[in-house]
Design a protein around this motif. Structure first.
Motif, PDB file in Angstrom:
ATOM      1  N   ARG A 143     -24.338  30.300  -2.489  1.00 16.41           N
ATOM      2  CA  ARG A 143     -24.922  31.598  -2.099  1.00 16.41           C
ATOM      3  C   ARG A 143     -25.443  31.565  -0.658  1.00 16.41           C
ATOM      4  O   ARG A 143     -25.554  32.593  -0.017  1.00 16.41           O
ATOM      5  N   HIS A 144     -25.750  30.366  -0.178  1.00 18.00           N
ATOM      6  CA  HIS A 144     -26.267  30.220   1.185  1.00 18.00           C
ATOM      7  C   HIS A 144     -25.199  29.749   2.161  1.00 18.00           C
ATOM      8  O   HIS A 144     -25.515  29.232   3.240  1.00 18.00           O
ATOM      9  N   GLY A 145     -23.931  29.951   1.808  1.00 13.78           N
ATOM     10  CA  GLY A 145     -22.832  29.729   2.737  1.00 13.78           C
ATOM     11  C   GLY A 145     -22.235  28.346   2.753  1.00 13.78           C
ATOM     12  O   GLY A 145     -21.358  28.066   3.582  1.00 13.78           O
ATOM     13  N   PHE A 146     -22.642  27.455   1.875  1.00 10.84           N
ATOM     14  CA  PHE A 146     -22.080  26.107   1.838  1.00 10.84           C
ATOM     15  C   PHE A 146     -20.825  26.101   0.972  1.00 10.84           C
ATOM     16  O   PHE A 146     -20.752  26.807  -0.027  1.00 10.84           O
ATOM     17  N   VAL A 147     -19.846  25.291   1.384  1.00 12.08           N
ATOM     18  CA  VAL A 147     -18.623  25.126   0.600  1.00 12.08           C
ATOM     19  C   VAL A 147     -18.376  23.635   0.395  1.00 12.08           C
ATOM     20  O   VAL A 147     -18.687  22.811   1.255  1.00 12.08           O
ATOM     21  N   ALA A 148     -17.796  23.318  -0.749  1.00  7.21           N
ATOM     22  CA  ALA A 148     -17.466  21.931  -1.059  1.00  7.21           C
ATOM     23  C   ALA A 148     -16.333  21.470  -0.157  1.00  7.21           C
ATOM     24  O   ALA A 148     -15.386  22.214   0.100  1.00  7.21           O
ATOM     25  N   VAL A 149     -16.427  20.241   0.310  1.00  9.37           N
ATOM     26  CA  VAL A 149     -15.361  19.633   1.111  1.00  9.37           C
ATOM     27  C   VAL A 149     -15.073  18.242   0.547  1.00  9.37           C
ATOM     28  O   VAL A 149     -15.987  17.514   0.172  1.00  9.37           O
ATOM     29  N   ARG A 166     -19.958  16.576  -1.289  1.00  6.72           N
ATOM     30  CA  ARG A 166     -20.367  17.002   0.047  1.00  6.72           C
ATOM     31  C   ARG A 166     -20.139  18.502   0.143  1.00  6.72           C
ATOM     32  O   ARG A 166     -19.106  19.018  -0.276  1.00  6.72           O
ATOM     33  N   MET A 167     -21.102  19.208   0.709  1.00  8.36           N
ATOM     34  CA  MET A 167     -20.989  20.645   0.973  1.00  8.36           C
ATOM     35  C   MET A 167     -21.364  20.870   2.431  1.00  8.36           C
ATOM     36  O   MET A 167     -22.251  20.197   2.967  1.00  8.36           O
ATOM     37  N   VAL A 168     -20.671  21.820   3.072  1.00  9.79           N
ATOM     38  CA  VAL A 168     -20.858  22.063   4.497  1.00  9.79           C
ATOM     39  C   VAL A 168     -20.976  23.563   4.735  1.00  9.79           C
ATOM     40  O   VAL A 168     -20.295  24.362   4.094  1.00  9.79           O
ATOM     41  N   ARG A 169     -21.834  23.906   5.679  1.00 11.99           N
ATOM     42  CA  ARG A 169     -21.914  25.284   6.189  1.00 11.99           C
ATOM     43  C   ARG A 169     -21.732  25.187   7.691  1.00 11.99           C
ATOM     44  O   ARG A 169     -22.507  24.551   8.387  1.00 11.99           O
TER      45      ARG A 169
END
Length: 170
Positions: A143-149, A166-169
């Motif tokens: 919801r805060h813009g992070f995506v799994a990588v 790992r999640m990155v925004r």
């Protein structure tokens, strides 16, 4: 007549003197959040390690760019976040690594996690690692813009077969 409600928790930077209460709260949040994911013995061991954890986090707090934030309500620590510089060229020089973000379960959904996230990383590019199986946290970060990588990594050691994603925004 309804009793007056307690004031909303406030977020502020934590200093070394705050770390015993902050880390005790983190341990309580781990018991609430990870009981279904980790061995009870591992969680119990965290209590015994609190003095060492305070020493380690005191050193960590002294590192350049490292910040610890706490949320306090009625004089009790109910949430915490920690972040520092991300050593990741893809995030640029302003990139942050969210090292920890925990809120007591009774305050989940009250906006405190979002306030701590804003304090710790703001709108800057950031990365974090989240325990696989902690669906509430994963949804929060998404919801805060992070995506799994990438693929989840097995932690091993006292964490056993637990894995982190790992999640990155950007």
């Amino acid at each position: 007549m309804n009793p007056p409600s307690a004031p909303a928790p406030t977020v502020r930077p934590a200093g070394a003197d705050d770390l015993p209460a902050v880390l005790a709260m983190k341990n309580a949040a781990w018991r609430e959040t990870y009981a279904h994911l980790l061995e009870p013995g591992f969680l119990a061991a965290q209590e015994a390690e609190l003095p060492r954890a305070v020493e380690a986090w005191t050193r960590l707090l002294g590192e350049p760019g490292m910040e610890v934030w706490l949320a306090e309500g009625a004089g009790v620590v109910v949430g915490m976040a920690a972040a520092g510089p991300a050593d990741d060229p893809a995030l640029g020089p302003e990139g942050r690594e969210l090292i920890a973000l925990y809120v007591r379960a009774r305050l989940h959904g009250a906006g405190l996690g979002a306030a701590l996230l804003r304090a710790a990383v703001g709108g800057r590019p950031a990365r974090l690692d989240v325990l696989v199986g902690n669906e509430r946290a994963i949804a929060f970060y998404e919801r805060h813009g992070f995506v799994a990588v990438g693929e989840p990594a097995v932690l091993g050691g006292p964490w056993g077969d637990a894995r982190e994603q790992r999640m990155v925004r950007r």
